[in-house]
Write an enzyme that holds these catalytic residues in place. Structure first.
Site, mmCIF file in Angstrom:
data_model
loop_
_atom_site.group_PDB
_atom_site.id
_atom_site.type_symbol
_atom_site.label_atom_id
_atom_site.label_comp_id
_atom_site.label_asym_id
_atom_site.label_seq_id
_atom_site.Cartn_x
_atom_site.Cartn_y
_atom_site.Cartn_z
ATOM 1 N N ASN A 146 -2.748 5.181 0.010
ATOM 2 C CA ASN A 146 -2.102 5.968 -1.042
ATOM 3 C C ASN A 146 -2.289 5.403 -2.450
ATOM 4 O O ASN A 146 -2.104 6.109 -3.422
ATOM 5 C CB ASN A 146 -0.600 6.114 -0.752
ATOM 6 C CG ASN A 146 0.041 4.804 -0.374
ATOM 7 O OD1 ASN A 146 -0.414 4.114 0.537
ATOM 8 N ND2 ASN A 146 1.093 4.442 -1.070
ATOM 9 N N CYS A 321 7.655 -3.883 -12.550
ATOM 10 C CA CYS A 321 8.100 -5.054 -13.328
ATOM 11 C C CYS A 321 9.621 -5.075 -13.401
ATOM 12 O O CYS A 321 10.251 -4.038 -13.430
ATOM 13 C CB CYS A 321 7.600 -4.956 -14.757
ATOM 14 S SG CYS A 321 5.836 -5.006 -14.877
HETATM 15 N N1 PLP Z 1 2.756 7.197 4.261
HETATM 16 C C1 PLP Z 1 2.013 7.293 3.153
HETATM 17 C C2 PLP Z 1 0.594 6.820 3.176
HETATM 18 C C3 PLP Z 1 2.559 7.829 1.988
HETATM 19 O O1 PLP Z 1 1.806 7.918 0.883
HETATM 20 C C4 PLP Z 1 3.906 8.269 2.001
HETATM 21 C C5 PLP Z 1 4.536 8.791 0.784
HETATM 22 O O2 PLP Z 1 4.220 8.399 -0.320
HETATM 23 C C6 PLP Z 1 4.635 8.153 3.207
HETATM 24 C C7 PLP Z 1 4.019 7.607 4.308
HETATM 25 C C8 PLP Z 1 6.047 8.614 3.304
HETATM 26 O O3 PLP Z 1 6.096 10.014 3.438
HETATM 27 P P1 PLP Z 1 7.415 10.834 3.096
HETATM 28 O O4 PLP Z 1 7.540 10.854 1.602
HETATM 29 O O5 PLP Z 1 7.183 12.197 3.657
HETATM 30 O O6 PLP Z 1 8.546 10.157 3.773
#
Ligand code: PLP
Length: 387
Positions: A146, A321
């Protein structure tokens, strides 16, 4: 939204698409019945949930019975980590939904082994092999990261785990709806997804559970979701999620081409602006379309994010930060990005609705910000305030 607002944080969340909005509305009002009820009024929502399940299954190459609705990516990830037994192997740059669930399991005595991605931001089976122990029964490696957008070779990793009699889970929250997914080709046992990352509502997602694979139930109560996950179904959100995923899958080629053109243009313009700009994840052989993680040496990420915000541009930073210390994102640490770059890394994540004109506005804003940030007056001011 403000008229002149530029949203470049689609990896954070996305706006609901029209198809999802249209689909969900009737289920709040005239078709509001509980799908589990026996009277005929409940038939429409019940059928709608079934159709949504089939649509979602088709979009990822699964069977409808393999899709279980959850409250989102966090729940799906937690379910897999907590619903299995034996040792767990996870990558060090997973989302906290996986990392903290794994840490919790470790607290209760389960073996947890962490593996680090290569500097290019990808994980390979050799890395898993080096840290393998006989007790590992579950491997959880994200499909797309992400923060830096790198995509892992999931089928190779799943094959590796199966070869050692372990189950394989992938957190595909950032990938679903944006890159082609076929769970059978990938060979995964579990796959997590979240609707708000693909133009669906927040607070809804699903978990793919391969037929025949056992997962302990986490939420007990009624017999919804094949008696695997209790709780009255969130019908409006479920149908909206299916509509959003279908819309994204149908437009995937067009969106990808558009986003690739935008990001190629953006990256080369960034390099012209600041020749020592660096893109974490460089060297990986697959990237999410639309995500640009960039280190701008000398320009702290948090300041840049605030300055861009003042100009109506929403981006994200991996560094958080506080007044005394700067915490650099665990993802950037996991790929061993030097601290000097990690502190200066921001993430732009574009969506289908972003335009080249918006990219030009972002570049223009950055040009001004970078020039002012290093001006003698600003440097003196920051020195005075010790920032
Ligand atoms: N996994 C990844 C790679 C994510 O980017 C996110 C959210 O940013 C999540 C899990 C969590 O998902 P949710 O916001 O639906 O709980």
């Amino acid at each position: 939204m403000r008229n002149n607002f530029i949203y470049a944080d689609h990896a954070g969340t996305t706006r609901l698409c029209d198809a999802a909005w249209t689909e969900m509305k009737p289920f709040f009002y005239e078709k509001f019945a509980n799908p589990s009820s026996l009277y005929s009024y409940a038939k429409t929502p019940r059928e709608a949930v079934g159709v949504a399940r089939t649509t979602i299954a088709m979009c990822i190459g699964a069977d409808p019975e393999e899709i279980v609705f959850t409250s989102g990516g966090t729940e799906s990830d937690n379910w897999v980590l907590k619903g299995t037994s034996g040792g767990i192997m996870v990558s060090a740059y997973e989302h906290h939904a996986v990392l903290n669930a794994a840490a919790n399991e470790a607290f209760f005595g389960r073996e947890v082994v962490y593996v680090s991605p290569k500097a290019c931001g990808q994980l390979m089976p050799e890395t898993l092999a080096r840290k393998w122990t006989a007790g590992i029964k579950l491997v959880s490696i994200m499909m797309a990261n992400n923060e830096i957008g790198t995509i892992n070779p999931i089928s190779l990793l799943a094959q590796f785990a199966h070869g050692r009699s372990a189950l394989f889970h992938t957190d595909a929250v950032q990938a679903v709806g944006h890159v082609p997914i076929d769970v059978h080709e990938m060979g995964v046992d579990f796959l997590s997804a979240s609707a708000h990352k693909f133009n669906g509502p927040k607070g809804i997602g699903f978990l793919y559970i391969r037929k025949g694979v056992c997962l302990k139930q986490l939420i007990h109560g009624g017999q919804q979701e094949f008696s695997l996950r209790a709780g009255t179904e969130n019908v409006p959100y479920i149908v909206a999620m299916a509509a959003a995923l279908k819309w994204n899958c149908e437009h995937m080629q067009v969106h990808t081409a558009h986003l690739t053109a935008l990001t190629d243009y953006f990256k080369s313009a960034l390099l012209e602006l600041l020749p020592n700009a660096y893109f974490p994840g460089t060297g990986s052989d697959e990237q999410l379309p639309g995500l640009v993680s960039v280190s701008l040496p000398g320009y702290p990420a948090e300041s840049l994010t605030h300055l861009l915000d003042l100009k109506g541009i929403a981006v994200s930073t991996g560094a958080a930060c506080d007044s005394r210390r700067t915490q650099v994102s665990h993802v950037l640490r996991a790929i061993r990005l030097p601290m000097s770059l990690a502190k200066c890394t921001i993430r732009f994540s574009f969506g289908a609705e972003n335009t080249k004109k918006e990219i030009d506005s972002i570049l223009e804003a950055l040009k001004v910000i970078l020039r002012r940030y290093k001006s003698p007056k600003q440097m003196a001011l920051r020195k005075q305030r010790k920032i």
